[in-house]
Scaffold this motif. Structure first.
Motif, short mmCIF file in Angstrom:
data_model
loop_
_atom_site.label_atom_id
_atom_site.label_comp_id
_atom_site.label_asym_id
_atom_site.label_seq_id
_atom_site.Cartn_x
_atom_site.Cartn_y
_atom_site.Cartn_z
N GLY A 21 0.79 -1.23 0.00
CA GLY A 21 0.00 0.00 0.00
C GLY A 21 0.83 1.28 0.00
O GLY A 21 0.27 2.37 -0.08
N GLU A 22 2.15 1.12 0.07
CA GLU A 22 3.00 2.31 0.04
C GLU A 22 3.12 2.88 -1.37
O GLU A 22 3.08 2.13 -2.35
CB GLU A 22 4.40 1.94 0.52
CG GLU A 22 4.74 2.45 1.89
CD GLU A 22 6.24 2.40 2.15
OE1 GLU A 22 6.75 3.36 2.73
OE2 GLU A 22 6.89 1.40 1.77
N ILE A 23 3.30 4.19 -1.42
CA ILE A 23 3.60 4.80 -2.71
C ILE A 23 4.97 5.43 -2.62
O ILE A 23 5.18 6.38 -1.86
CB ILE A 23 2.54 5.84 -3.08
CG1 ILE A 23 1.18 5.15 -3.25
CG2 ILE A 23 2.94 6.58 -4.35
CD1 ILE A 23 0.05 6.10 -3.50
N MET A 74 -3.30 0.87 -3.68
CA MET A 74 -2.40 0.09 -4.55
C MET A 74 -0.93 0.47 -4.23
O MET A 74 -0.62 1.64 -4.06
CB MET A 74 -2.73 0.44 -6.01
CG MET A 74 -1.71 0.03 -7.02
SD MET A 74 -2.03 -1.58 -7.69
CE MET A 74 -3.50 -1.30 -8.63
N THR A 75 -0.08 -0.55 -4.15
CA THR A 75 1.34 -0.26 -3.99
C THR A 75 1.89 0.30 -5.30
O THR A 75 1.61 -0.26 -6.36
CB THR A 75 2.12 -1.55 -3.66
OG1 THR A 75 1.45 -2.22 -2.61
CG2 THR A 75 3.55 -1.24 -3.27
N MET A 76 2.61 1.42 -5.22
CA MET A 76 3.08 2.02 -6.47
C MET A 76 4.51 2.53 -6.37
O MET A 76 4.94 2.99 -5.32
CB MET A 76 2.16 3.19 -6.86
CG MET A 76 0.85 2.75 -7.47
SD MET A 76 0.01 4.12 -8.28
CE MET A 76 -0.99 4.72 -6.95
N GLU A 136 2.28 15.28 -2.98
CA GLU A 136 0.91 15.05 -2.53
C GLU A 136 0.60 13.57 -2.30
O GLU A 136 0.02 13.21 -1.28
CB GLU A 136 -0.04 15.64 -3.59
CG GLU A 136 -1.50 15.27 -3.41
CD GLU A 136 -2.26 15.43 -4.72
OE1 GLU A 136 -1.88 16.28 -5.56
OE2 GLU A 136 -3.23 14.67 -4.92
N VAL A 137 1.00 12.70 -3.22
CA VAL A 137 0.55 11.30 -3.13
C VAL A 137 1.53 10.35 -2.44
O VAL A 137 1.13 9.29 -1.97
CB VAL A 137 0.20 10.69 -4.51
CG1 VAL A 137 -0.90 11.48 -5.18
CG2 VAL A 137 1.44 10.58 -5.38
N SER A 138 2.81 10.71 -2.39
CA SER A 138 3.80 9.73 -1.97
C SER A 138 3.77 9.45 -0.47
O SER A 138 3.54 10.34 0.34
CB SER A 138 5.21 10.22 -2.32
OG SER A 138 5.27 10.55 -3.68
#
Lengths: 229, 245, 224
Positions: free
Chosen positions: B29-31, B190-192, B204-206
């Protein structure tokens, strides 16, 4: 020279001779056409073989490579002699036409395989990468992604090769295959002048090759502009 | 336990070493965003992870299983669970949008066509392409093509998604439509792995941001730390230059 | 099949075959050079010529590209004596191959000329180059790079094509293979060794031309 041609012409262009020449012309056409169709199948197969990557297929890749290099680099006449004598020594009863056809198949396989490989390589690497990351097998990649994009690149040079071989099969006359050039030699031996006979043979080859060449140019132009799909 | 472990990973193009020694653990689940100057090895790291460039040394572990990139079976398993979206979209030019998305699930995974098509249409609608099912890639804008590429990657139901500079080939006005699609995924957990030059978006998303330079991860931490209070000089330099824009 | 390969007897003839290979190379080289000269004139005629000149050139190319080289040489060797032109088999083969090569090489060279892009010419002009400088630094390198690969390919095909001379009794590589075959009846051995000669000749040609193309003209060429 011209007087002799004119005086012989009525005896030359008899019903029997014309049928003989047309049949020979058909043999010339079939030799190249059937050879190239078979050569396309086996050449395609070799091109696919050379695209494999796993170690297990390494021997197959090497065999394909050696086969292609041998027959791309041996003159048709020498291949023809080789095949002819192998069948003679093996005492296998096959027609001379088949011997020539087998020789054409060998050479066509080698040359067409290289054309197909070039076609595969013409499809951008990004398409191969995308297919690989989607877990497609080589076969799936070729079938769904590469061939639908590459066939337009592959077809025109394959067709050119077929037309080229219509002319190269003249060498098959050397082992006695009754094709156009052999028919010329027969008529020449019957006493007709070489100018009349070989002049007519040249015209007949031209009549066979030229329309096909024009068709090939048309096809290439038709396939060229739209990049994909 | 980390979902993905990267240990001492090294990779090279021919003789040119592009990844020196990469160490990184990623939780489910980490980005993780990779930033850094061009040529620092960000995109290469993604290419190695997905198996397009075999590593020279080091290990990659997925859910505690070692990945052997030379082994077709494990590579297959890996690509079953990790998907990539390319900078240049790499859509199949001979297929419609819908075919691009359904080809792998139906032909590679052998799932029923009707079910896959249904799902593909849903995915495409989600990224705003409900009216483009039967268009060909060369009829679409770059932003639209990139969203198809994202849908194609998702259709395989990956656990980890790699995004390789997905907006850098796009005209500025098309960037946001693609970023919105990614935000949607982020919200779903989602892991990304994201390689991007869109610093505002990265911030913003990381969950974490890794700064790469010369084939090494120089600094890694929360976006706040890396952007606002980097501890290493090179990171400061880079972030300083970027934010001045 | 009860046949044992016996290369022993045939290996005695290796120097003899090598001599034939040398003659094959000569024929290929001479026909290629002659074809290049015809091709240069042909390409210029097709590019700059008037209607009549263009028409004649097109007719020449079309005729030679659509008929077999073998029958062309038959005509030259057997039919021209009727018109009072008596040629040795070697001369007939050489003339036939040269005329044939001329047709193909015209097409290749013309395509090369046409590939010089207007952009490059304009760029060179804006850089203040004189016409001579443009030819020397822009046009020639470009044409060389574009032409070299197809010309090399044509040369290699022509090397293989020289085997046709054997049919007219010219004692080049294949001709000498025929002779040995008639003397020893070791057909398979003779022709396989002959094939190896051709493979070697064309491999050496491919590699050296490929290297030359890569390093002299920066052309994209495969070595094999």
């Amino acid at each position: 020279m011209l007087e002799r041609i004119f005086s012989e012409a009525p005896d030359f262009f008899t019903y029997y001779n014309i049928i003989f020449l047309l049949e020979a012309m058909l043999a010339t056409f079939l030799l190249s056409a059937v050879g190239c169709v078979i050569g396309f199948g086996s050449g395609f197969f070799l091109a696919v073989t050379r695209k494999t990557t796993s170690l297990a297929y390494l021997p197959a890749r090497m065999v394909a490579f050696v086969f292609i290099e041998i027959f791309r680099r041996t003159p048709f006449l020498v291949t023809l002699m080789m095949v002819f004598f192998i069948f003679q020594i093996a005492n296998v009863n096959i027609s001379l036409f088949t011997v020539a056809l087998i020789s054409v198949c060998f050479i066509a396989t080698a040359f067409i395989s290289e054309i197909v490989r070039g076609g595969f390589d013409s499809v951008h690497q990004t398409q191969w990468d995308a297919a690989a990351t989607l877990n497609m097998t080589l076969f799936q990649t070729l079938r769904y992604v590469i061939v639908p994009q590459a066939w337009k690149i592959i077809l025109p040079p394959v067709f050119s090769f077929f037309i080229l071989f219509i002319k190269d099969t003249a060498l098959a006359s050397q082992i006695g295959v009754v094709e156009l050039t052999y028919a010329g030699k027969v008529l020449n031996n019957k006493g007709f002048s070489a100018a009349l006979v070989f002049g007519s043979i040249l015209v007949l080859y031209f009549a066979l090759s030229y329309p096909l060449a024009r068709f090939g140019v048309w096809m290439e132009e038709k396939l060229a502009p739209a990049r994909n799909r | 336990m980390p979902q993905l472990e990267i240990v001492d990973l090294k990779a090279a193009y021919e003789k040119l070493v592009v990844l020196e020694k990469i160490n990184l653990n990623v939780e489910k689940g980490e980005i993780v965003s990779l930033i850094g100057p061009s040529g620092s090895g960000k995109s290469t790291l993604l290419r190695v992870l997905i198996g397009l460039l075999p590593p020279v040394a080091g290990r990659v572990r997925l859910d505690e299983n070692d990945i052997d990139y030379a082994n077709k079976a494990t590579l297959r398993m890996l690509r079953d669970r990790i998907a990539i979206v390319f900078q240049q979209y790499n859509l199949f030019q001979n297929m419609t949008v819908l075919q691009n998305v359904t080809i792998a699930p139906t032909k590679v995974k052998g799932r029923p066509v009707a079910e896959v098509t249904e799902e593909a249409k849903e995915l495409l609608s989600k990224v705003g392409l409900a009216d483009k099912f039967n268009a060909y890639p060369d009829e679409l804008s770059g932003g639209q093509q990139q969203r198809v590429a994202i849908a194609r990657a998702l259709a395989l139901r990956p656990e980890i998604l790699l995004l390789d500079e997905v907006t850098s080939a796009l005209d500025p006005e098309l960037v946001n439509e693609v970023l919105d699609s990614i935000r949607l995924l982020a919200a779903e957990g989602m892991t990304m792995f994201i390689v991007s030059h869109e610093m505002g978006f990265v911030r913003e998303v990381s969950s974490r941001v890794a700064f790469m330079s010369d084939g090494l991860i120089v600094e890694i931490g929360s976006p706040k730390v890396v952007f606002d209070a980097p501890t290493i000089e090179r990171t400061k330099d880079f972030v300083g230059k970027i934010l001045r824009h | 099949m009860n046949y044992t390969l016996q290369f022993g007897q045939v290996t005695e003839f290796l120097p003899y075959l090598a001599g034939g290979a040398w003659l094959s190379l000569q024929i290929a080289f001479l026909a290629f050079c002659g074809g290049m000269v015809i091709g240069a004139f042909g390409a210029m005629a097709k590019t700059f010529g008037g209607r009549v000149v263009r028409g004649i050139t097109a007719a020449y190319i079309t005729f030679f590209m659509n008929t077999p080289q073998l029958v062309q040489i038959f005509f030259i060797y057997f039919a021209l004596p009727d018109a009072g032109i008596l040629l040795s088999s070697y001369e007939a083969v050489l003339i036939g191959m040269t005329l044939n090569a001329g047709a193909y090489l015209t097409e290749i060279q013309r395509a090369g000329f046409q590939s010089v892009h207007r952009n490059e010419m304009e760029a060179a002009e804006t850089l203040g180059m004189s016409l001579l400088q443009r030819v020397r630094y822009v046009i020639m390198p470009h044409i060389a790079k574009v032409l070299f690969p197809p010309l090399s390919n044509q040369y290699i095909l022509m090397t293989l094509g020289t085997s046709m001379a054997a049919i007219f009794g010219v004692e080049e590589l294949t001709g000498r293979a025929f002779n040995i075959n008639a003397e020893t009846f070791r057909s398979i051995e003779v022709f396989s060794i002959t094939a190896v000669f051709y493979i070697a000749l064309t491999l050496v040609a491919s590699m050296s031309l490929g290297l030359a193309g890569r390093y002299l003209f920066r052309a994209k060429m495969r070595l094999i």
